[in-house]
Design an enzyme around this catalytic site. Structure first.
Site, PDB file in Angstrom:
ATOM      1  N   HIS A  82       0.826  -1.212   0.000  1.00  0.00           N
ATOM      2  CA  HIS A  82       0.000   0.000   0.000  1.00  0.00           C
ATOM      3  C   HIS A  82       0.856   1.256   0.000  1.00  0.00           C
ATOM      4  O   HIS A  82       1.949   1.297   0.566  1.00  0.00           O
ATOM      5  CB  HIS A  82      -1.000   0.004   1.158  1.00  0.00           C
ATOM      6  CG  HIS A  82      -0.417  -0.111   2.530  1.00  0.00           C
ATOM      7  ND1 HIS A  82       0.014   0.976   3.253  1.00  0.00           N
ATOM      8  CD2 HIS A  82      -0.222  -1.181   3.332  1.00  0.00           C
ATOM      9  CE1 HIS A  82       0.449   0.584   4.435  1.00  0.00           C
ATOM     10  NE2 HIS A  82       0.331  -0.729   4.513  1.00  0.00           N
ATOM     11  N   HIS A 139       3.756   2.121  13.349  1.00  0.00           N
ATOM     12  CA  HIS A 139       2.692   3.039  13.766  1.00  0.00           C
ATOM     13  C   HIS A 139       3.091   3.853  14.991  1.00  0.00           C
ATOM     14  O   HIS A 139       2.235   4.436  15.655  1.00  0.00           O
ATOM     15  CB  HIS A 139       1.360   2.320  14.041  1.00  0.00           C
ATOM     16  CG  HIS A 139       0.778   1.655  12.837  1.00  0.00           C
ATOM     17  ND1 HIS A 139      -0.479   1.071  12.845  1.00  0.00           N
ATOM     18  CD2 HIS A 139       1.250   1.486  11.582  1.00  0.00           C
ATOM     19  CE1 HIS A 139      -0.738   0.567  11.646  1.00  0.00           C
ATOM     20  NE2 HIS A 139       0.314   0.809  10.868  1.00  0.00           N
ATOM     21  N   ASP A 141       0.138   4.318   1.294  1.00  0.00           N
ATOM     22  CA  ASP A 141       0.034   5.244   2.428  1.00  0.00           C
ATOM     23  C   ASP A 141       0.819   4.760   3.637  1.00  0.00           C
ATOM     24  O   ASP A 141       1.234   3.603   3.723  1.00  0.00           O
ATOM     25  CB  ASP A 141      -1.426   5.468   2.812  1.00  0.00           C
ATOM     26  CG  ASP A 141      -2.138   4.181   3.224  1.00  0.00           C
ATOM     27  OD1 ASP A 141      -1.898   3.133   2.585  1.00  0.00           O
ATOM     28  OD2 ASP A 141      -2.941   4.213   4.170  1.00  0.00           O
ATOM     29  N   GLU A 155      -4.807   2.147   2.970  1.00  0.00           N
ATOM     30  CA  GLU A 155      -4.912   0.888   3.716  1.00  0.00           C
ATOM     31  C   GLU A 155      -5.040   1.141   5.207  1.00  0.00           C
ATOM     32  O   GLU A 155      -5.778   0.450   5.910  1.00  0.00           O
ATOM     33  CB  GLU A 155      -3.662   0.041   3.429  1.00  0.00           C
ATOM     34  CG  GLU A 155      -3.701  -1.371   3.999  1.00  0.00           C
ATOM     35  CD  GLU A 155      -3.081  -1.485   5.388  1.00  0.00           C
ATOM     36  OE1 GLU A 155      -3.161  -2.568   5.993  1.00  0.00           O
ATOM     37  OE2 GLU A 155      -2.521  -0.478   5.876  1.00  0.00           O
ATOM     38  N   GLU A 156      -4.332   2.143   5.701  1.00  0.00           N
ATOM     39  CA  GLU A 156      -4.249   2.375   7.143  1.00  0.00           C
ATOM     40  C   GLU A 156      -5.523   2.966   7.734  1.00  0.00           C
ATOM     41  O   GLU A 156      -5.705   2.960   8.949  1.00  0.00           O
ATOM     42  CB  GLU A 156      -3.066   3.300   7.453  1.00  0.00           C
ATOM     43  CG  GLU A 156      -1.703   2.782   7.003  1.00  0.00           C
ATOM     44  CD  GLU A 156      -1.204   1.611   7.822  1.00  0.00           C
ATOM     45  OE1 GLU A 156      -1.950   1.119   8.688  1.00  0.00           O
ATOM     46  OE2 GLU A 156      -0.061   1.183   7.594  1.00  0.00           O
ATOM     47  N   ASP A 169       6.362   0.576   6.844  1.00  0.00           N
ATOM     48  CA  ASP A 169       5.019   0.049   6.626  1.00  0.00           C
ATOM     49  C   ASP A 169       4.263   1.073   5.773  1.00  0.00           C
ATOM     50  O   ASP A 169       3.758   2.055   6.301  1.00  0.00           O
ATOM     51  CB  ASP A 169       4.325  -0.158   7.973  1.00  0.00           C
ATOM     52  CG  ASP A 169       2.881  -0.605   7.861  1.00  0.00           C
ATOM     53  OD1 ASP A 169       2.461  -1.037   6.772  1.00  0.00           O
ATOM     54  OD2 ASP A 169       2.156  -0.486   8.874  1.00  0.00           O
TER      55      ASP A 169
END
Length: 481
Positions: A77, A455, A79, A146-147, A116
């Site tokens: 992804h 994250h 983002d 995606e996030e 990520d």
């Protein structure tokens, strides 16, 4: 070349990662990445298509002699989760990520790294641009947002996808092949309050919690890290009379909140009681989280008493709902030992325009359990009169141990590393389940290099692990038949 990546191997992978790190790509702001990918495809004379939600699919013909192999998709992804320290002045809309190398680990200065899932795109771009790579027909599937709800995966249009084998490069533990993941759902809470004049003789305070590790609400939820919102609810619920003035905590629905603050007013006579409650709570937390989250800080600060606050009854009811709302691991899997089955993340709280907003996310590999834990949180807030909505449900990815692709991956990994991979499922939500459901016949496996504390501002990626996973991916593509 940025000094942080100078000399790192594979050189082109890290060069692509550096280019990606220069492009702002917070969820919902992927246009820069989309244009970068389309320009990449044009530069390398590859076919590319953008679908209706903004995903980019890039196609590369098979290597000579591999024309009869099945088409394989490399998927990741665009983002990233954008989190920064309180002191950071980084602007995620304009500023590049500042890469820092510490030994074997690449991280960012005062922000999330974006490994990520930037590393997946970097690996895919290297292979797509390398005419010496051996593979059948190849696709790069690069999704958006995606996030924040798996928007890109939900928007996949099967007519744009030629492959029926997909390698998702969005996992964070080398040597593990994931063949299943949890489904999820989000709960949104709105609690409107009546502002009343704060009585004479009341004092106002700000209570903040900070210093927590936070992290990915799927990948780190089992590590028993503290939730900054729940910690303050624990202290506030013990205060007998309070009028809430403000609240702010958490950043993203899939990030365990690492900081939070409330302001509130209490009768002046309760000042020493409030101080004692905060002190006692801090002591208890230092013992309970001594191993999993040792740097928790609670800070009580007097502030100027404003004219109005939420009335005392609504404040009490809301804090009680916050206190009893579920967070953390709810059940462990009895099918796959050591894997979380069901969990909650009480992720965000805000107060604005006379209304409290709470957002939580819930995951489970069992969809009825996913919905049950979400409704338990919903009922906790319904009890105080809040409006509760359920949004963004996505399916779990049911493991298929008999998958041919899984067998190829396991054989290739053992050949490349002389070790057997672990084949299991992950509690985090992956796009595989959604894409599999939308593209009939799709068979997927997810893997990736070692990444830690994604994250969060402590996010880091192992350089040596990236090199090994990159080599394994190329070897795997050369042997899939």
């Amino acid at each position: 070349m940025n000094s942080a990546i100078k000399g790192l191997k594979p050189e082109r992978v890290w060069s692509y990662f550096q280019e990606i790190s220069k492009i702002p790509r917070e969820s919902g702001n992927e246009e820069g990445m989309r244009q970068y990918l389309l320009a990449f495809a044009k530069q390398h004379s590859l076919k590319a298509v953008t679908d209706t939600v903004g995903n980019v699919i890039i196609r590369k013909p098979a290597s000579k002699g591999f024309e009869n192999r099945p088409s394989v998709a490399l998927q990741g992804h665009m983002d990233m989760v954008c989190v920064k320290t309180k002191e950071s002045k980084h602007n995620f809309l304009t500023d590049p990520i500042d890469l820092v190398l510490s030994g074997d680990y690449l991280h960012a200065k005062d922000t999330t790294l974006g490994g990520d899932n930037g590393i997946a795109i970097a690996i895919a771009l290297d292979i797509l641009s390398d005419d010496t790579a051996e593979h059948g027909p190849l696709e790069g599937i690069f999704t958006v947002s995606e996030e924040t709800g798996l928007t890109g995966a939900f928007g996949i249009q099967k007519e744009h996808i030629n492959s029926r084998l997909m390698l998702n490069l969005d996992s964070e533990e080398e040597g593990v092949l994931y063949i299943g993941c949890a489904g999820g759902i989000e709960v949104d809470v709105q609690f409107s309050v009546k502002q009343e004049t704060i009585p004479a003789g009341y004092l106002a305070f700000s209570l903040s919690s900070s210093g927590m590790l936070g992290g990915h609400s799927g990948g780190e939820i089992h590590k028993q890290r503290a939730n900054a919102i729940k910690i303050l609810a624990r202290a506030l619920v013990a205060i007998p009379t309070k009028m809430l003035i403000s609240a702010e905590g958490g950043t993203k629905r899939n990030v365990i909140p690492s900081s939070c603050s409330f302001s509130f007013a209490v009768p002046e006579a309760d000042k020493s009681k409030v101080e004692a409650i905060v002190e006692e709570t801090a002591k208890a937390l230092s013992i309970e989280y001594a191993i999993s989250d040792p740097d928790i800080t609670l800070e009580l600060t007097p502030i100027v008493t404003p004219a109005k606050a939420a009335n005392a009854k609504q404040s009490e009811d809301f804090v009680r709902s916050l206190y009893i709302a579920p967070h953390g691991v709810d059940a462990m899997s009895l099918t796959i030992p050591g894997i979380v089955e069901t969990s909650s993340n009480l992720a965000i709280i805000r107060f604005a325009n006379d209304s409290f907003t709470v957002i939580s996310s819930h995951r489970s590999s069992v969809l009825s359990a996913r919905d049950d834990i979400a409704h338990r949180l919903g009922e906790a807030f319904c009890s105080c009169g809040a409006k509760v909505t359920y949004e963004g449900a996505y399916p779990s990815w049911t493991p298929n141990p008999a998958s041919k692709l899984t067998a190829f991956c396991a054989k290739a990994y053992e050949e490349y590393t002389n070790t057997k991979p672990v084949i299991t499922a992950i509690h985090a939500g992956l796009e595989c389940g959604i894409i599999n459901s939308l593209v009939p016949g799709m068979d997927s496996v997810s893997f990736g290099p070692n990444m830690y504390d994604v994250h969060s501002v402590k996010e880091k990626i192992s350089v040596s692990s990236v090199e090994r996973i990159y080599g394994f991916t190329r070897h795997l593509l050369s042997m899939i038949k």
